[in-house]
Design a protein around this motif. Structure first.
Motif, short mmCIF file in Angstrom:
data_model
loop_
_atom_site.label_atom_id
_atom_site.label_comp_id
_atom_site.label_asym_id
_atom_site.label_seq_id
_atom_site.Cartn_x
_atom_site.Cartn_y
_atom_site.Cartn_z
N PRO A 325 42.53 50.14 34.06
CA PRO A 325 42.32 48.70 34.25
C PRO A 325 43.22 48.11 35.33
N VAL A 326 42.73 47.04 35.94
CA VAL A 326 43.48 46.31 36.95
C VAL A 326 44.12 45.10 36.29
N ASP A 327 45.43 44.92 36.55
CA ASP A 327 46.13 43.75 36.02
C ASP A 327 45.86 42.56 36.94
N ILE A 328 45.12 41.61 36.43
CA ILE A 328 44.72 40.44 37.21
C ILE A 328 45.93 39.70 37.77
N ASN A 329 47.02 39.72 37.04
CA ASN A 329 48.21 38.95 37.45
C ASN A 329 49.11 39.71 38.40
N LYS A 330 48.79 40.97 38.74
CA LYS A 330 49.65 41.75 39.61
C LYS A 330 48.91 42.40 40.79
N ALA A 331 47.63 42.67 40.65
CA ALA A 331 46.89 43.44 41.66
C ALA A 331 46.80 42.68 42.99
N LYS A 349 40.54 32.36 44.06
CA LYS A 349 41.00 31.48 42.98
C LYS A 349 42.06 32.16 42.14
N ILE A 350 41.88 33.46 41.90
CA ILE A 350 42.88 34.21 41.12
C ILE A 350 44.21 34.25 41.86
N ARG A 357 50.86 30.20 37.00
CA ARG A 357 50.97 30.69 35.63
C ARG A 357 50.22 32.00 35.51
N LYS A 358 50.49 32.72 34.41
CA LYS A 358 49.75 33.95 34.14
C LYS A 358 48.35 33.60 33.65
N LEU A 359 47.38 34.32 34.14
CA LEU A 359 45.99 34.01 33.84
C LEU A 359 45.49 34.78 32.63
N ASP A 360 44.65 34.13 31.82
CA ASP A 360 44.04 34.78 30.67
C ASP A 360 42.52 34.71 30.78
N HIS A 363 40.98 31.29 31.67
CA HIS A 363 41.15 30.93 33.07
C HIS A 363 40.14 31.65 33.95
N LEU A 364 39.97 32.95 33.70
CA LEU A 364 39.06 33.74 34.52
C LEU A 364 37.62 33.27 34.38
#
Length: 419
Positions: A325-331, A349-350, A357-360, A363-364
């Motif tokens: 998996p790809v970490d949305i908050n780090k990739a 947007k991401i 803030r960290k996205l959940d 948010h996505l």
């Protein structure tokens, strides 16, 4: 003017032009001057501009007479069809009259090749020249480049047209030799190269001389016929990449072969190329141009054709689960763009949203991410992760079931509006 005869010609030559799909465009900005007619804005021929307008072209052939006998072409000289030809002034008058009635915002003009390539190209240019110089027409003009036309004529064409295009027709040289033995592949390449070089030269001169005239400001495009010969999707996309890279094409269009006559070299009558195959090729084209993919990542010797059941990005992801998996908050941006269900708009947007803030998952979803696909390939600021230990086959099955269920619900909702 014999209006009945003009109408008859229009019916014949507009119908013959429908097989050429390479007529949409954007990028030209030819502004009105000296109280002339029209402006050329963003988006042409059943496309939508940034302000939501739908604009269209008068799309016709100058003539459907042709000296060639290409097996795949409806206007081939051996085909028993009704023939017609417009006079130069007739096309000019039609364009102006249709524009004044608000039917069109420009002209797409192609032609069968009669007498010679140069003779045909001269007449196409004459139409554009009359519109620009005598009618002061500033609307959009797309001219087809005739294979084999001289460099001098191609140069002149670019001074009056917003976009030029020469259809490569068959993706491979061997396919062209089979179906159009009278044509030479080099004749297609010559006008492409001339237009490319002139566009570059004019852009360089524009940096030095501000009032340099425009030359084909919307660039050039080409079209390939899909399914007339046995080329794989890999062959087609490698050819498209070649034209994007070496001739600075704005667009490559893919047109499914439509059987028009009996010929042992062609697929049998009734064997039409599925529209879905065209769609998959366009999706792949988009991934190559805007998402950072290369052809060999999507199509290779083991997978020479696209999957008709799933889109090419999902096809790639299922073959490369080791990247997820790809970490949305780090990739980084490159990897975010490779997640199924995440478009480039959502990628931006991401990147902007995670600065604050960290996205959940919520948010996505609000950012437009298609979670019915993306959830199998990402982690975010939520505790659950949909993929768990599922293999590619199981993920594929679940996504297809979700898509079918979503389509069924949409269809049911639409149907209820009529009850």
């Amino acid at each position: 003017m014999d209006f009945n005869r003009i109408k008859e010609k229009l019916n014949i030559l507009a119908d013959a032009a429908k097989y050429d799909v390479s007529c949409s465009s954007s990028g030209s900005n030819r502004t009105n001057k000296n109280n002339g007619l029209g402006n050329t804005g963003n988006g042409i021929c059943h496309s939508y501009t940034e302000d939501g307008r739908c604009v269209s072209l008068l799309k016709i052939l100058l003539t459907n007479h042709c000296i060639f006998d290409c097996a795949y072409c409806v206007t081939r000289k051996s085909n028993d069809i009704q023939r017609a030809a417009f006079k130069i002034q007739e096309v000019v008058d039609l364009t102006i009259n249709f524009y004044r009635r608000n039917y069109i915002e420009g002209l797409f003009l192609s032609s069968g090749i009669f007498k010679s390539a140069d003779h045909t190209m001269e007449r196409l240019i004459a139409v554009a020249k009359k519109l620009r110089e005598e009618e002061n027409f500033n609307g959009y003009i797309h001219l087809k480049s005739i294979p084999g036309a001289s460099d001098e004529l191609m140069y002149e064409a670019g001074l009056y047209a917003d976009r030029l295009s020469v259809n490569i027709e068959i993706p491979t040289i061997s396919g062209l030799k089979l179906l159009a033995p009278d044509k030479n592949h080099a004749d297609f390449i010559k006008p492409m190269l001339k237009v490319k070089n002139e566009i570059i030269r004019y852009k360089d001169e524009k940096k030095i001389i501000k009032h340099t005239a425009k030359y084909a400001p919307a660039g050039q495009s080409t079209q390939m016929i899909v399914g007339a010969t046995g080329e794989s999707d890999k062959d087609i996309m490698y050819s498209a990449t070649h034209f994007y890279k070496n001739y600075n094409m704005k667009r490559v269009y893919y047109s499914g072969y439509v059987p028009i006559s009996m010929d042992s070299r062609l697929p049998s009558l009734g064997t039409e190329v599925p529209m879905l195959r065209e769609n998959r090729l366009y999706q792949t084209d988009w991934l190559l141009r805007f998402y950072g993919f290369s052809v060999n990542e999507i199509l290779d010797a083991d997978n020479p054709n696209l999957d008709m059941d799933i889109d090419p990005k999902l096809m790639w992801a299922l073959r490369n689960l080791n990247f997820f998996p790809v970490d949305i908050n780090k990739a980084d941006k490159h990897m975010l763009a490779r997640i199924p269900g995440v478009g480039m708009g959502s990628v931006n947007k991401i990147l902007n949203g995670r600065k604050f803030r960290k996205l959940d998952w919520d948010h996505l979803k609000k950012m437009g991410v298609a979670l019915n696909r993306a959830k199998f390939f990402i982690i975010c600021n939520s505790t659950d992760w949909e993929r768990r230990d599922l293999d590619a086959a199981r993920i594929r099955s679940m996504i297809m079931q979700n898509s079918q269920s979503k389509f069924k619900n949409q269809y049911t909702n639409q149907l209820s509006l009529f009850n």
